[in-house]
Design an enzyme around this catalytic site. Structure first.
Site, PDB file in Angstrom:
ATOM      1  N   GLU A  93     113.269 -39.507 -87.762  1.00 37.70           N
ATOM      2  CA  GLU A  93     113.012 -38.677 -86.570  1.00 37.70           C
ATOM      3  C   GLU A  93     111.975 -37.599 -86.854  1.00 37.70           C
ATOM      4  O   GLU A  93     111.491 -36.947 -85.936  1.00 37.70           O
ATOM      5  CB  GLU A  93     114.318 -38.008 -86.108  1.00 37.70           C
ATOM      6  N   LYS A  94     111.659 -37.389 -88.125  1.00 37.48           N
ATOM      7  CA  LYS A  94     110.629 -36.392 -88.472  1.00 37.48           C
ATOM      8  C   LYS A  94     109.332 -36.702 -87.724  1.00 37.48           C
ATOM      9  O   LYS A  94     108.675 -35.817 -87.196  1.00 37.48           O
ATOM     10  CB  LYS A  94     110.438 -36.433 -89.986  1.00 37.48           C
TER      11      LYS A  94
ATOM     12  N   SER B  39     108.381 -34.264 -96.452  1.00 38.70           N
ATOM     13  CA  SER B  39     107.197 -35.036 -96.069  1.00 38.70           C
ATOM     14  C   SER B  39     106.411 -35.345 -97.336  1.00 38.70           C
ATOM     15  O   SER B  39     106.339 -34.509 -98.249  1.00 38.70           O
ATOM     16  CB  SER B  39     106.323 -34.214 -95.126  1.00 38.70           C
ATOM     17  N   SER B  40     105.806 -36.539 -97.363  1.00 36.85           N
ATOM     18  CA  SER B  40     104.968 -36.891 -98.516  1.00 36.85           C
ATOM     19  C   SER B  40     103.806 -35.911 -98.640  1.00 36.85           C
ATOM     20  O   SER B  40     103.275 -35.698 -99.720  1.00 36.85           O
ATOM     21  CB  SER B  40     104.420 -38.301 -98.358  1.00 36.85           C
TER      22      SER B  40
ATOM     23  N   LEU C  74     107.543 -41.716-101.886  1.00 33.06           N
ATOM     24  CA  LEU C  74     108.870 -41.620-101.269  1.00 33.06           C
ATOM     25  C   LEU C  74     109.603 -40.345-101.655  1.00 33.06           C
ATOM     26  O   LEU C  74     109.454 -39.835-102.766  1.00 33.06           O
ATOM     27  CB  LEU C  74     109.701 -42.851-101.661  1.00 33.06           C
TER      28      LEU C  74
ATOM     29  N   MET D  13     104.785 -45.536 -96.221  1.00 37.08           N
ATOM     30  CA  MET D  13     103.464 -45.514 -96.860  1.00 37.08           C
ATOM     31  C   MET D  13     103.621 -45.033 -98.310  1.00 37.08           C
ATOM     32  O   MET D  13     102.657 -44.556 -98.917  1.00 37.08           O
ATOM     33  CB  MET D  13     102.504 -44.619 -96.081  1.00 37.08           C
ATOM     34  N   GLY D  14     104.838 -45.126 -98.850  1.00 40.72           N
ATOM     35  CA  GLY D  14     105.061 -44.748-100.242  1.00 40.72           C
ATOM     36  C   GLY D  14     105.143 -43.240-100.407  1.00 40.72           C
ATOM     37  O   GLY D  14     105.383 -42.513 -99.453  1.00 40.72           O
TER      38      GLY D  14
ATOM     39  N   GLY E 160     113.951 -38.272 -97.659  1.00 43.23           N
ATOM     40  CA  GLY E 160     113.958 -38.771 -96.280  1.00 43.23           C
ATOM     41  C   GLY E 160     113.913 -40.288 -96.255  1.00 43.23           C
ATOM     42  O   GLY E 160     114.659 -40.937 -95.509  1.00 43.23           O
ATOM     43  N   HIS E 161     113.049 -40.866 -97.092  1.00 42.00           N
ATOM     44  CA  HIS E 161     112.968 -42.336 -97.151  1.00 42.00           C
ATOM     45  C   HIS E 161     114.270 -42.915 -97.721  1.00 42.00           C
ATOM     46  O   HIS E 161     114.757 -43.949 -97.257  1.00 42.00           O
ATOM     47  CB  HIS E 161     111.794 -42.767 -98.040  1.00 42.00           C
TER      48      HIS E 161
HETATM   49  O1  PAF Z   1     105.646 -43.263 -90.932  1.00 37.02           O
HETATM   50  C1  PAF Z   1     104.934 -43.899 -91.726  1.00 37.02           C
HETATM   51  O2  PAF Z   1     105.045 -43.754 -92.933  1.00 37.02           O
HETATM   52  C2  PAF Z   1     103.889 -44.862 -91.163  1.00 37.02           C
HETATM   53  O3  PAF Z   1     103.324 -44.382 -89.986  1.00 37.02           O
HETATM   54  C3  PAF Z   1     104.423 -46.286 -90.978  1.00 37.02           C
HETATM   55  C4  PAF Z   1     105.539 -46.324 -89.934  1.00 37.02           C
HETATM   56  C5  PAF Z   1     104.931 -46.830 -92.302  1.00 37.02           C
HETATM   57  C6  PAF Z   1     103.296 -47.209 -90.490  1.00 37.02           C
HETATM   58  O4  PAF Z   1     102.249 -47.266 -91.413  1.00 37.02           O
END
Ligand code: PAF
Length: 284
Positions: A152-153, A189-190, A37, A34-35, A40-41
């Site tokens: 896994e978070k 976490s965002s 970032l 969901m951006g 973690g991403h």
């Molecule tokens: O974990 C997230 O960021 C969201 O739940 C996901 C998997 C992108 C679905 O919108």
């Protein structure tokens, strides 16, 4: 120099870009996000690269997984920053659709996973996992990757997606990647950017208490309920506003355990000011 990131906005462009990688003999790994970032991403992109997949990220703040009183409007958005991070990480395609592209018509279909959604976040976020399962199904059908990468978070979300892919026989491998933490232990976490400096200090207690629970559970002298109750009380005393749950569950079924005899997770959701913080750690 990392290769240029292809930015696509429509499903047709996404399918075309993915097909070019497949035609060149590459496997494809989808990283739904969901951006906003963070590291973690970036580790999910690295996970895809390590398995030889061409990484394809998606950025879409999915309205259907937010409740009416949740933070959809406030959810952090930084598209330009996200594109730069993805390109630097070696991501090859980013799919960043508008809402009208993801939901061109009123949805008559919902993907609903039962069982693993019954407890933990399920009762606190009604409809959330339906929104997640449905949008992830759409993203998987749009990109048709070989693998999908999830952190896994969001451990319950990972189990929901694994169950969904298994039950619907989707020909996609779901890869769970370890939680990335700040040097002091806070899970990235965002939503951490909502924390005030004082709350950021208090937030550390979550991982500390969960680590203490893990040690006590491994030690096996006290029941899981006794140690998690004590940890919840310690979090409230430290300044947390609410502990929605802090419990020990079976790592696959997510059923609560009082004694650990196989792979298990200590898992928690808390509220600190306006921030909902979740975390989990393995106990085997
Ligand atoms: O974990 C997230 O960021 C969201 O739940 C996901 C998997 C992108 C679905 O919108």
């Amino acid at each position: 120099m990392p290769e240029k990131l292809a930015i696509v906005r429509t499903v047709a462009e996404l399918r075309h870009a993915v097909a070019a990688h497949k035609a060149a003999g590459r496997t494809v790994g989808l990283i739904p996000t969901m951006g906003a970032l963070h590291e973690g991403h970036v580790s999910l992109v690295a996970g895809a690269l390590a398995r030889g997949d061409a990484p394809v990220a998606s950025i879409f703040v999915n309205p259907t997984q937010f409740g009416p009183n949740e933070d959809f409007a406030a959810y952090p958005r930084d598209e330009a920053g996200d594109f730069a991070k993805l390109e630097a990480a070696g991501c090859r395609i980013v799919f960043a659709p508008a809402k009208e592209e993801m939901y061109p018509a009123p949805m008559l279909t919902t993907v609903k996973v039962t069982g693993v959604t019954d407890g933990l976040c399920g009762p606190f976020r009604p409809g959330h996992f339906d929104g997640v399962a449905t949008v992830v199904t759409k993203l998987l059908m749009m990109a048709m990757p070989d693998r999908g990468y999830f952190g896994e978070k969001d451990f319950q979300q990972l189990q929901v997606i694994k169950a969904m892919v298994r039950d619907l026989a989707m020909p996609i491998e779901i890869v769970g990647m370890p939680t990335v933490r700040e040097p002091d232990g806070l899970a990235m976490s965002s939503r951490n950017r909502y924390l005030s400096p004082a709350e950021r200090t208090t937030a550390l207690q979550l991982h500390r208490q969960m680590t203490a629970v893990a040690a006590a559970v491994r030690d096996g002298k006290a029941s899981c309920t006794a140690v998690t109750t004590a940890a919840s009380q310690a979090l409230l005393a430290a300044g947390f506003d609410k502990v929605e749950y802090l419990t020990v569950v079976d790592a696959e079924s997510l059923q609560p355990l009082d004694k650990v005899a196989g792979p298990a997770r200590i898992i928690a959701a808390t509220r600190l000011g306006r921030t909902r913080l979740i975390d989990n750690i393995a106990v085997d």
